[in-house]
Each structure stands twice: as structure tokens, then as C-alpha cells.
Design a protein around this motif. Structure first.
Motif, PDB file in Angstrom:
ATOM      1  N   ILE A  20       0.841  -1.201   0.000  1.00 19.22           N
ATOM      2  CA  ILE A  20       0.000   0.000   0.000  1.00 19.22           C
ATOM      3  C   ILE A  20       0.875   1.249   0.000  1.00 19.22           C
ATOM      4  O   ILE A  20       0.647   2.182  -0.770  1.00 19.22           O
ATOM      5  CB  ILE A  20      -0.955   0.009   1.215  1.00 19.22           C
ATOM      6  N   GLU A  21       1.893   1.261   0.845  1.00 19.54           N
ATOM      7  CA  GLU A  21       2.743   2.442   0.932  1.00 19.54           C
ATOM      8  C   GLU A  21       3.554   2.649  -0.346  1.00 19.54           C
ATOM      9  O   GLU A  21       3.716   3.780  -0.804  1.00 19.54           O
ATOM     10  CB  GLU A  21       3.666   2.352   2.152  1.00 19.54           C
ATOM     11  N   TYR A  27       7.632   4.346  -2.284  1.00 21.83           N
ATOM     12  CA  TYR A  27       8.687   3.705  -1.495  1.00 21.83           C
ATOM     13  C   TYR A  27       8.151   3.431  -0.095  1.00 21.83           C
ATOM     14  O   TYR A  27       7.081   3.897   0.278  1.00 21.83           O
ATOM     15  CB  TYR A  27       9.928   4.599  -1.410  1.00 21.83           C
ATOM     16  N   THR A  28       8.920   2.663   0.663  1.00 26.04           N
ATOM     17  CA  THR A  28       8.597   2.421   2.066  1.00 26.04           C
ATOM     18  C   THR A  28       9.893   2.317   2.854  1.00 26.04           C
ATOM     19  O   THR A  28      10.983   2.316   2.271  1.00 26.04           O
ATOM     20  CB  THR A  28       7.715   1.167   2.246  1.00 26.04           C
ATOM     21  N   HIS A  29       9.786   2.230   4.150  1.00 26.41           N
ATOM     22  CA  HIS A  29      10.926   2.091   5.050  1.00 26.41           C
ATOM     23  C   HIS A  29      10.745   0.784   5.796  1.00 26.41           C
ATOM     24  O   HIS A  29       9.618   0.398   6.110  1.00 26.41           O
ATOM     25  CB  HIS A  29      10.953   3.286   6.014  1.00 26.41           C
ATOM     26  N   TRP A  30      11.830   0.107   6.109  1.00 32.05           N
ATOM     27  CA  TRP A  30      11.715  -1.208   6.747  1.00 32.05           C
ATOM     28  C   TRP A  30      10.954  -1.148   8.068  1.00 32.05           C
ATOM     29  O   TRP A  30      10.250  -2.103   8.423  1.00 32.05           O
ATOM     30  CB  TRP A  30      13.092  -1.849   6.935  1.00 32.05           C
ATOM     31  N   THR A  31      11.036  -0.034   8.775  1.00 28.52           N
ATOM     32  CA  THR A  31      10.295   0.058  10.036  1.00 28.52           C
ATOM     33  C   THR A  31       8.795   0.149   9.793  1.00 28.52           C
ATOM     34  O   THR A  31       8.003  -0.279  10.639  1.00 28.52           O
ATOM     35  CB  THR A  31      10.765   1.260  10.880  1.00 28.52           C
ATOM     36  N   GLY A  36       3.405  -2.231   9.997  1.00 31.36           N
ATOM     37  CA  GLY A  36       2.227  -2.818   9.357  1.00 31.36           C
ATOM     38  C   GLY A  36       1.938  -4.210   9.879  1.00 31.36           C
ATOM     39  O   GLY A  36       0.780  -4.584  10.114  1.00 31.36           O
ATOM     40  N   GLY A  37       2.988  -4.995  10.103  1.00 30.55           N
ATOM     41  CA  GLY A  37       2.815  -6.329  10.669  1.00 30.55           C
ATOM     42  C   GLY A  37       2.289  -6.285  12.088  1.00 30.55           C
ATOM     43  O   GLY A  37       1.368  -7.026  12.450  1.00 30.55           O
TER      44      GLY A  37
END
Length: 142
Positions: A20-21, A27-31, A36-37
Motif C-alpha cells: 500500500i505504501e 517507497y517504504t521504510h523497513w520500520t 504494518g505487521g
């Protein structure tokens, strides 16, 4: 509720939120993937333990997501200075980490999330959904 159900919901949230992001921002960031999890696992726990109406589930979910977002935002953006997001230009923001418009968006996002939680619960439930067929033996009349 089993650990496998929580783990599966975490992984679904990890990947779904990342997608979604990426679709929305590029893009997204690992955090954010971890967030999200954690969010979907929390929503799964919320929706599996209580018989909530859709509205109450969405209100509680929005509050949970906003609280997690604030916690992660303070760590990521304020403490670590990673600048993952900044809501400073949004109305009714708090420290640039959370804001009312996104909390309203989280409310709406809780509708498909609730459906996903129910699907996970049905698919990973240990209770069989279908009655098992009894084999016909020679003693039973046809």
C-alpha cells in the motif's frame, strides 16, 4: 487464538502495508513494514477476542494504529532522525507524527483489515468447516 494465526496476520500486515505504501508514496521504510505487521497482528487479536460491531472495531482499530504510529514515529523520526514521515503540514497533528486526517484514514482501513482478519481466522482455524463424510460399510443399508 494460536501463535500461527498471529504470525500469519503479522506477515500479511507486513507485506500488505508495504505494498500500500509503495503504491501511494513510491517507497517504504523497513520500520513501516514491521509496523504494518504489528498493526495487523494487533487488529487480529482485537477482532478475534471480542464480538465488536464494525463501527466499534474501526474506532478501536484506529486508536490502536494511531498509538502504534505515534510510538514508531517518536522512535524513527524524533529519536533516530530517520525522517520516515512528517505530518507537520497536516491539520491537527501532534509532533508531526500523528494527525486527525490519517487517524480517519486508519478508521476506513480497518474495514478491509477486519475482513482480512476474519479470513485468516477461518482459514487457520483448527475447527473443520465441513462435516466429514462417513464411509459406507457393508453393514449399512444403501
Amino acid at each position: 487464538m494460536k501463535l500461527s494465526q498471529l504470525l500469519f496476520s503479522f506477515l500479511m500486515g507486513y507485506f500488505c502495508y508495504s505494498l500500500i505504501e509503495i503504491a501511494m508514496r513510491g517507497y517504504t521504510h523497513w520500520t513501516m513494514s514491521l509496523t504494518g505487521g504489528a498493526v495487523l497482528a494487533a487488529l487480529y487479536a482485537l477482532n478475534s477476542r471480542r464480538k465488536l460491531t464494525l463501527i466499534r472495531s474501526c474506532v478501536a482499530g484506529s486508536l490502536i494504529i494511531t498509538a502504534i504510529e505515534l510510538t514508531v514515529g517518536i522512535f524513527d523520526n524524533v529519536i533516530m532522525h530517520w525522517n520516515v514521515w512528517d505530518y507537520s503540514d497536516m491539520p491537527f497533528n501532534f509532533l508531526g507524527q500523528i494527525c486527525i486526517p490519517f487517524s480517519c484514514f486508519w478508521f476506513l482501513l480497518c474495514i478491509p483489515a477486519r475482513a482480512l482478519c476474519r479470513l485468516i481466522s477461518i482459514r487457520l482455524s483448527s475447527v473443520p468447516r465441513y462435516k466429514k463424510a462417513v464411509p459406507i460399510t457393508s453393514e449399512q443399508p444403501l
